[in-house]
Enzyme design. Sequence first.
Site, PDB file in Angstrom:
ATOM      1  N   GLY A 171       1.019   3.419   1.247  1.00 27.59           N
ATOM      2  CA  GLY A 171       0.173   2.249   1.497  1.00 27.59           C
ATOM      3  C   GLY A 171       0.614   1.561   2.764  1.00 27.59           C
ATOM      4  O   GLY A 171       1.173   2.196   3.666  1.00 27.59           O
ATOM      5  N   SER A 172       0.391   0.261   2.801  1.00 27.31           N
ATOM      6  CA  SER A 172       0.672  -0.480   4.038  1.00 27.31           C
ATOM      7  C   SER A 172       2.170  -0.727   4.196  1.00 27.31           C
ATOM      8  O   SER A 172       2.918  -0.786   3.217  1.00 27.31           O
ATOM      9  CB  SER A 172      -0.068  -1.815   3.992  1.00 27.31           C
ATOM     10  OG  SER A 172       0.382  -2.559   2.880  1.00 27.31           O
ATOM     11  N   CYS A 207      -3.929   8.107   7.331  1.00 23.35           N
ATOM     12  CA  CYS A 207      -2.678   7.591   7.905  1.00 23.35           C
ATOM     13  C   CYS A 207      -2.275   8.371   9.147  1.00 23.35           C
ATOM     14  O   CYS A 207      -1.659   7.829  10.047  1.00 23.35           O
ATOM     15  CB  CYS A 207      -1.586   7.619   6.862  1.00 23.35           C
ATOM     16  SG  CYS A 207      -1.285   9.239   6.253  1.00 23.35           S
ATOM     17  N   LYS A 244       0.136   3.836 -10.940  1.00 28.05           N
ATOM     18  CA  LYS A 244      -0.684   2.639 -10.693  1.00 28.05           C
ATOM     19  C   LYS A 244      -1.551   2.963  -9.470  1.00 28.05           C
ATOM     20  O   LYS A 244      -1.074   2.973  -8.346  1.00 28.05           O
ATOM     21  CB  LYS A 244       0.254   1.477 -10.419  1.00 28.05           C
ATOM     22  CG  LYS A 244      -0.255   0.059 -10.467  1.00 28.05           C
ATOM     23  CD  LYS A 244      -1.611  -0.267  -9.964  1.00 28.05           C
ATOM     24  CE  LYS A 244      -1.667  -0.787  -8.543  1.00 28.05           C
ATOM     25  NZ  LYS A 244      -3.059  -1.048  -8.104  1.00 28.05           N
ATOM     26  N   GLY A 285       4.896  -1.889   1.392  1.00 26.42           N
ATOM     27  CA  GLY A 285       6.027  -0.956   1.264  1.00 26.42           C
ATOM     28  C   GLY A 285       7.357  -1.667   1.445  1.00 26.42           C
ATOM     29  O   GLY A 285       8.315  -1.424   0.704  1.00 26.42           O
ATOM     30  N   GLU A 306      -2.295  -1.553  13.473  1.00 25.52           N
ATOM     31  CA  GLU A 306      -3.082  -0.529  12.778  1.00 25.52           C
ATOM     32  C   GLU A 306      -4.423  -1.121  12.356  1.00 25.52           C
ATOM     33  O   GLU A 306      -4.455  -2.191  11.755  1.00 25.52           O
ATOM     34  CB  GLU A 306      -2.313  -0.053  11.533  1.00 25.52           C
ATOM     35  CG  GLU A 306      -3.022   1.062  10.802  1.00 25.52           C
ATOM     36  CD  GLU A 306      -2.317   1.495   9.520  1.00 25.52           C
ATOM     37  OE1 GLU A 306      -1.899   0.623   8.743  1.00 25.52           O
ATOM     38  OE2 GLU A 306      -2.202   2.711   9.299  1.00 25.52           O
ATOM     39  N   GLU A 352       5.506   6.053   2.236  1.00 21.86           N
ATOM     40  CA  GLU A 352       4.650   6.604   3.296  1.00 21.86           C
ATOM     41  C   GLU A 352       3.751   5.464   3.738  1.00 21.86           C
ATOM     42  O   GLU A 352       2.909   4.999   2.969  1.00 21.86           O
ATOM     43  CB  GLU A 352       3.819   7.779   2.770  1.00 21.86           C
ATOM     44  CG  GLU A 352       4.615   8.925   2.171  1.00 21.86           C
ATOM     45  CD  GLU A 352       5.530   9.632   3.154  1.00 21.86           C
ATOM     46  OE1 GLU A 352       5.479   9.308   4.369  1.00 21.86           O
ATOM     47  OE2 GLU A 352       6.307  10.488   2.724  1.00 21.86           O
TER      48      GLU A 352
HETATM   49  P1  NAP Z   1      -1.839  -1.311   0.216  1.00 17.80           P
HETATM   50  O1  NAP Z   1      -2.648  -2.538   0.234  1.00 17.80           O
HETATM   51  O2  NAP Z   1      -0.434  -1.388   0.667  1.00 17.80           O
HETATM   52  O3  NAP Z   1      -1.929  -0.780  -1.285  1.00 17.80           O
HETATM   53  C1  NAP Z   1      -1.343   0.434  -1.696  1.00 17.80           C
HETATM   54  C2  NAP Z   1      -1.066   0.385  -3.179  1.00 17.80           C
HETATM   55  O4  NAP Z   1      -0.093  -0.621  -3.464  1.00 17.80           O
HETATM   56  C3  NAP Z   1      -2.284   0.035  -4.028  1.00 17.80           C
HETATM   57  O5  NAP Z   1      -2.213   0.757  -5.233  1.00 17.80           O
HETATM   58  C4  NAP Z   1      -2.089  -1.458  -4.268  1.00 17.80           C
HETATM   59  O6  NAP Z   1      -2.765  -1.930  -5.408  1.00 17.80           O
HETATM   60  C5  NAP Z   1      -0.591  -1.511  -4.449  1.00 17.80           C
HETATM   61  N1  NAP Z   1      -0.007  -2.835  -4.224  1.00 17.80           N
HETATM   62  C6  NAP Z   1      -0.520  -3.866  -3.501  1.00 17.80           C
HETATM   63  N2  NAP Z   1       0.352  -4.907  -3.511  1.00 17.80           N
HETATM   64  C7  NAP Z   1       1.422  -4.533  -4.247  1.00 17.80           C
HETATM   65  C8  NAP Z   1       2.652  -5.143  -4.612  1.00 17.80           C
HETATM   66  N3  NAP Z   1       2.961  -6.394  -4.201  1.00 17.80           N
HETATM   67  N4  NAP Z   1       3.535  -4.466  -5.365  1.00 17.80           N
HETATM   68  C9  NAP Z   1       3.263  -3.202  -5.758  1.00 17.80           C
HETATM   69  N5  NAP Z   1       2.108  -2.562  -5.456  1.00 17.80           N
HETATM   70  C10 NAP Z   1       1.199  -3.202  -4.700  1.00 17.80           C
HETATM   71  O7  NAP Z   1      -2.477  -0.140   1.087  1.00 17.80           O
HETATM   72  P2  NAP Z   1      -3.962   0.389   1.077  1.00 17.80           P
HETATM   73  O8  NAP Z   1      -4.823  -0.618   1.763  1.00 17.80           O
HETATM   74  O9  NAP Z   1      -4.354   0.834  -0.288  1.00 17.80           O
HETATM   75  O10 NAP Z   1      -3.819   1.710   1.976  1.00 17.80           O
HETATM   76  C11 NAP Z   1      -3.927   1.683   3.365  1.00 17.80           C
HETATM   77  C12 NAP Z   1      -2.560   1.780   4.016  1.00 17.80           C
HETATM   78  O11 NAP Z   1      -1.896   2.952   3.548  1.00 17.80           O
HETATM   79  C13 NAP Z   1      -2.607   1.928   5.512  1.00 17.80           C
HETATM   80  O12 NAP Z   1      -1.633   1.110   6.102  1.00 17.80           O
HETATM   81  C14 NAP Z   1      -2.246   3.388   5.741  1.00 17.80           C
HETATM   82  O13 NAP Z   1      -1.681   3.688   6.974  1.00 17.80           O
HETATM   83  C15 NAP Z   1      -1.310   3.647   4.625  1.00 17.80           C
HETATM   84  N6  NAP Z   1      -1.232   5.082   4.316  1.00 17.80           N
HETATM   85  C16 NAP Z   1      -0.108   5.766   4.668  1.00 17.80           C
HETATM   86  C17 NAP Z   1       0.001   7.133   4.399  1.00 17.80           C
HETATM   87  C18 NAP Z   1       1.234   7.904   4.771  1.00 17.80           C
HETATM   88  O14 NAP Z   1       1.424   8.984   4.241  1.00 17.80           O
HETATM   89  N7  NAP Z   1       2.105   7.406   5.628  1.00 17.80           N
HETATM   90  C19 NAP Z   1      -1.052   7.788   3.748  1.00 17.80           C
HETATM   91  C20 NAP Z   1      -2.183   7.052   3.403  1.00 17.80           C
HETATM   92  C21 NAP Z   1      -2.256   5.699   3.682  1.00 17.80           C
HETATM   93  P3  NAP Z   1      -4.189  -2.702  -5.251  1.00 17.80           P
HETATM   94  O15 NAP Z   1      -5.138  -1.702  -4.725  1.00 17.80           O
HETATM   95  O16 NAP Z   1      -4.483  -3.136  -6.639  1.00 17.80           O
HETATM   96  O17 NAP Z   1      -3.957  -3.838  -4.303  1.00 17.80           O
END
Ligand code: NAP
Length: 482
Positions: free
Chosen positions: A228-229, A284, A175, A233, A384, A250
């Site tokens: 993701g966030s 990240c 997804k 997570g 962040e 992550e």
């Molecule tokens: P996000 O809003 O958490 O979304 C990540 C993924 O989760 C997307 O595919 C999103 O789909 C999906 N998602 C959203 N709500 C969900 C739910 N309730 N249940 C299951 N899946 C769901 O994060 P983002 O804005 O895409 O990415 C930015 C974040 O990622 C930042 O906080 C960054 O630090 C973190 N990040 C961490 C790393 C690491 O390795 N530690 C690497 C890269 C990024 P939709 O797009 O359809 O909402």
Amino acid sequence: MVKEFGNFVGGVWSTDPQCGFFDDENPACRGSSVARFQASRPDAITAAVDAATRAAGEWRKSDLVRRQDIVDRLLSLMRAKADELALIITRENGKTIREARAEVQSALIEGQYHARQASAFYGHTLPSGTQGMTGWLQYEPLGVVGVISPWNFPVNVVCRKAIPAVLTGNAIVHKPASYTPWSAVFLAELAEQAGFPPGVWNCVTGAGSAVGLALVDDPRVRAITFTGSTEVGRSIHERAARNLARTQLELGGKNATIVLADADLDAAADAIVTAGFACAGQWCTSTSRILAEKDAYGRLMDRLVSRCERMNVGNPLDESTALGPVAGPSQYRNILAAIDLAKNQGARMLTGGALEGQAGAEGYYIRPTLFSQVSPEMALFSDEVFGPVLAATPVRSLDEALELANRSVYGLSSSIFTSNIKSAHRYIREIQAGMAHVNMHSGFKDPSMPFGGWKESGHGLPENDQCGLEFFLQRKAVYIRD
Ligand code: NAP
Ligand code: MG
């Protein structure tokens, strides 16, 4: 006419007339649509997990060499299509074309590492030596794995999860993030051409709150690998726990770079700018906090301001661009809100803010932004931002730098600049982070080292290294009487 893409489930591409499509916007051109993707409903996930479950039964029995061959073919196809893939990344994410090419190369290097490492991994057997009996540790796939990926590295993060998952004999349902579905669909097309059996690699687009949740909630999904966030997570982890499914998370970060007075300040400034502003800071492991000793603080700020102001902000397809737009409208709004809040709370903006002029009106551009005199009480110190915004704080000593670096719910990456080996070793021992860099920028990684965060930056086994394969395997202790 903008092209429309469906889901890839059970080896078949299909669209559901009951569901609409959503637009994938090019962040360099507000309101544009580079392609349209299916806004799937949860029943698409059920169908994908059905297909993955059917496929997993045979796939787990296939020879490792066969799985490696198919992964090698996927990597060759990615190599052959690297320019096309990079263009898709830039068009849907906004990072510069040079950064997009580097991302594809990084995905290839990591994919190759996993394909080779898989052979060594299974060499690990343990004869027990007990009288009249032999034993060994056998690793077996989990079955069906959910891959939920972010938009900031739409190829590299997906490959870092999906390739080890399929190499170890699992079937995946992917997804992707709704900001960047095209890269994911393109990868699924390459996976199809590479010859994975139907149902081993599935891809379903749609909102995280609908299809992402459905994937986590399906009890047949035995592990979720998520980037993701921290907020999402945490909710994934809570829901997956009901099924006792594994999670590899992550998450967010607020990575500090410590600069001591004895450091090479030009090298430190170069590294901070690289790690702070690559991919418009939407990285990240990017540096977002600077903790610099007072004796060096002013000289470091001068160097950073001049580097920020020399950076070319604009069209990400232009080879000379250093900083493209941020990934979309909500990112743009949130980053500008964080900048306003920092100003209102008394931090000094030395340079940066929204890009004005025609380019600024066309795309979601934010200039490299540097705040000085950021105190630990300010939101910018702890929250962040995930954008091109650096927060600098003067410190009296290494003691204070370490205390402030660790005063965070996050613990993903970090770095120190110093010419004193004792200071470097003390930092390595005391920093609370999954990655520690000495005289290097905080974003550096190598596939043979674990990639993961401490505290609220991560959970479960990290990616890459041996553990990147191990996450997708369960252990079976085998005992045989002679
Ligand atoms: P996000 O809003 O958490 O979304 C990540 C993924 O989760 C997307 O595919 C999103 O789909 C999906 N998602 C959203 N709500 C969900 C739910 N309730 N249940 C299951 N899946 C769901 O994060 P983002 O804005 O895409 O990415 C930015 C974040 O990622 C930042 O906080 C960054 O630090 C973190 N990040 C961490 C790393 C690491 O390795 N530690 C690497 C890269 C990024 P939709 O797009 O359809 O909402
Ligand atoms: Mg997009």
